[in-house]
Scaffold this active site. Structure first.
Site, mmCIF file in Angstrom:
data_model
loop_
_atom_site.group_PDB
_atom_site.id
_atom_site.type_symbol
_atom_site.label_atom_id
_atom_site.label_comp_id
_atom_site.label_asym_id
_atom_site.label_seq_id
_atom_site.Cartn_x
_atom_site.Cartn_y
_atom_site.Cartn_z
ATOM 1 N N ASP A 34 47.957 49.844 -46.650
ATOM 2 C CA ASP A 34 48.446 51.182 -46.317
ATOM 3 C C ASP A 34 49.162 51.050 -44.990
ATOM 4 O OD1 ASP A 34 48.980 53.793 -45.671
ATOM 5 O OD2 ASP A 34 46.887 54.401 -45.451
ATOM 6 N N GLU A 52 51.028 51.200 -49.804
ATOM 7 C CA GLU A 52 50.986 52.655 -49.641
ATOM 8 C C GLU A 52 51.818 53.078 -48.432
ATOM 9 O OE1 GLU A 52 47.582 55.810 -48.185
ATOM 10 O OE2 GLU A 52 46.968 54.103 -49.426
ATOM 11 N N HIS A 69 43.923 54.159 -37.030
ATOM 12 C CA HIS A 69 42.493 54.089 -37.339
ATOM 13 C C HIS A 69 41.744 53.097 -36.455
ATOM 14 C CE1 HIS A 69 42.982 55.771 -41.704
ATOM 15 N NE2 HIS A 69 43.218 56.655 -40.755
ATOM 16 N N LYS A 89 44.253 62.870 -52.758
ATOM 17 C CA LYS A 89 43.272 63.324 -51.773
ATOM 18 C C LYS A 89 43.069 64.822 -51.990
ATOM 19 C CE LYS A 89 44.566 59.979 -48.164
ATOM 20 N NZ LYS A 89 45.283 59.804 -46.869
ATOM 21 N N ARG A 139 38.946 60.076 -47.051
ATOM 22 C CA ARG A 139 39.676 60.281 -45.805
ATOM 23 C C ARG A 139 38.969 59.495 -44.697
ATOM 24 N NH1 ARG A 139 43.846 64.135 -46.184
ATOM 25 N NH2 ARG A 139 44.647 62.820 -44.509
ATOM 26 N N SER A 140 39.656 59.338 -43.578
ATOM 27 C CA SER A 140 39.062 58.569 -42.480
ATOM 28 C C SER A 140 37.876 59.302 -41.859
ATOM 29 C CB SER A 140 40.114 58.255 -41.414
ATOM 30 O OG SER A 140 40.734 59.437 -40.963
ATOM 31 N N GLU A 195 37.197 53.438 -40.600
ATOM 32 C CA GLU A 195 36.833 53.363 -42.011
ATOM 33 C C GLU A 195 35.957 52.160 -42.340
ATOM 34 O OE1 GLU A 195 40.566 53.731 -44.025
ATOM 35 O OE2 GLU A 195 40.709 55.856 -43.555
ATOM 36 N N SER A 214 41.335 58.872 -53.374
ATOM 37 C CA SER A 214 41.074 58.363 -52.029
ATOM 38 C C SER A 214 40.134 59.239 -51.217
ATOM 39 C CB SER A 214 42.398 58.226 -51.265
ATOM 40 O OG SER A 214 42.183 57.793 -49.933
#
EC number: 4.2.1.11
Length: 440
Positions: free
Chosen positions: A246, A297, A159, A347, A376-377, A211, A374
């Site tokens: 995560d 996570e 990310h 998700k 998502r990116s 994010e 959750s």
């Protein structure tokens, strides 16, 4: 109530990639949903249908998925005349229309857009908020439970640029009752973190990852955690905020050697320094002893089941399955049987319909697991997951840093719901893992 029109179009997510938006029209008006997309995706997720034409959007176009909604799903679903309030019947029809195990024909992004919009249409027909309709579908009890917010304030892994291994470092305000105060605490820590990061690593270190978290060019988890602890202290919230991570370890797992490459972004990584899963497990335990970590996570790769079960035996914090379970009942069942983790990252686009996501959550709750809803990116302005976490009574949501409008849209929806409910809700607090069991 009959559906009079279904129309899909291609719009853009927070990374500037195309995604699917679906409009459904009934007598109550137009109901719209936008589908998110992930970057570090589990290999067992439902199929996100992309065009693959490298001359347009780098192959990430969704014109095929859009056409599948407009040309196949829309006429068939309108003709079927299903009640929009019967979510399971609608979703079953969509899956039957697709006819594949993993939604590879029509695309999970096409199917989910319709499924989400149907849920919104049903809530409107019933004259209730979406979270109340989700609660009805899931059969959850009242009062609603407000949540343990995981804010991804520092980005690494896939990310962000740089060499930081772990993908997300999150803060989780856990001591106060009011949702608004927890969001305020998170925002204050985030602002302090940005200032500390710029001071330590230079102005460019305050740049955002996918994010919304800062993405400094740091090397180790300890550096990241030290920064976060310092930011918590600088904001005056020591002892009131926990940390979650995560790891997204599938990204750096070397399947041939069954080892983990902690320097995976370096093309000249030294194989002699790659770790076995027991060594990696010890690293996590060491970090948890030093820092206020309450949730990890994807600590191991999605198919490294032995590693997960080994870690579960000794772990005294929440172990969350994302790539491991991909919101899929079959993988959740296996993880329960093998005692691989004790929480599900939910998700909706991993499984592809609202009904299947609800069933996945219920399976996890039935095993005594926690459930963290959750984003998502690749996110959008759609706020459905904020309503889902309230409706499911799961007590946990991950929608990341208090920055970028697609992230803040979820927090703002949470604030609206809290205001609407007034004192008709509970706060999960340190019992976030078993929030489903909390009652007055």
């Amino acid at each position: 109530m009959a559906i009079t029109k279904i129309h899909a179009r291609s719009v853009y997510d927070s990374r500037g990639n195309p995604t699917v938006e679906v409009d459904i029209v009934t007598e109550t008006g137009l109901h719209r949903a936008i589908v998110p997309s992930g970057a570090s995706t589990g290999s067992h997720e439902a199929c996100e249908l992309r065009d693959g034409d490298k001359t347009k959007w780098g192959g990430k176009g969704v014109t095929k998925a859009v056409a599948n909604v407009n040309d196949i799903i829309a006429p068939a679903l309108i003709k079927e005349k299903l009640d929009v309030k019967d979510q399971s019947a609608v979703d079953a029809f969509l899956n039957k229309l697709d006819g594949t195990e993993n939604k590879t024909k029509l695309g999970a992004n096409a199917i989910l857009g319709v499924s989400m919009a149907i849920a919104k249409a049903a809530a409107a027909e019933k004259g209730v908020p979406l979270y109340a309709h989700i609660s009805d579908l899931a059969g959850t009890k009242k009062p609603y439970v407000f949540r343990f917010l995981s804010k991804n304030v520092l980005n690494g892994g896939s990310h962000a640029g740089g060499f930081l291994l772990f993908q997300e470092f999150m803060i989780a305000p856990a001591k106060t009752f009011a949702e608004a105060l927890r969001i305020r605490q998170g925002a204050e820590v985030y602002q302090k973190l940005k200032a500390l990061t710029k001071k330590t690593y230079g102005q460019s270190a305050g740049n955002y990852g996918d994010e919304g978290g800062v993405a400094p060019d740091i090397q180790t988890a300890e550096e990241a955690l030290d920064l976060i602890v310092d930011a918590i202290e600088a904001a005056g919230h020591t002892g009131q905020i926990k940390i979650a991570m995560d790891v997204a370890s599938s990204e750096f797992f070397k399947d041939d050697e069954k080892k983990y490459d902690l320097d995976f972004k370096n093309p000249d990584s030294d194989k002699s320094k790659w770790l076995t899963y027991p060594q990696l497990a010890e690293m996590y335990k060491s970090l948890a002893e030093k820092y206020p970590i309450v949730s990890i996570e994807d600590p191991f790769a999605e198919d490294d089941w032995e590693a997960w079960s080994h870690f579960y035996k000794d772990g005294d914090f929440q172990i969350v399955g994302d790539d491991l379970t991909v919101t899929n009942p079959e993988f959740i069942k296996t993880a329960i049987e093998l005692k691989s983790c004790n929480a599900l990252l939910l998700k909706v686009n991993q499984i592809g319909t609202i009904s299947e996501a609800i069933n996945a959550a219920k399976d996890a709750f039935g095993a005594g697991w926690g459930v963290m809803v959750s984003h998502r990116s690749g996110e959008t302005e759609d706020v459905t997951i904020a309503d889902i976490v309230v409706g499911l009574r799961s007590g946990q949501i991950k929608t990341n840093a208090p920055a970028r409008s697609e992230r803040l849209a979820k927090y703002n929806q949470i604030l609206r719901i809290e205001e609407e409910l007034g004192d008709k809700r509970l706060f999960a607090g340190n019992k976030f893992h078993t929030a489903i069991n909390l009652y007055l």
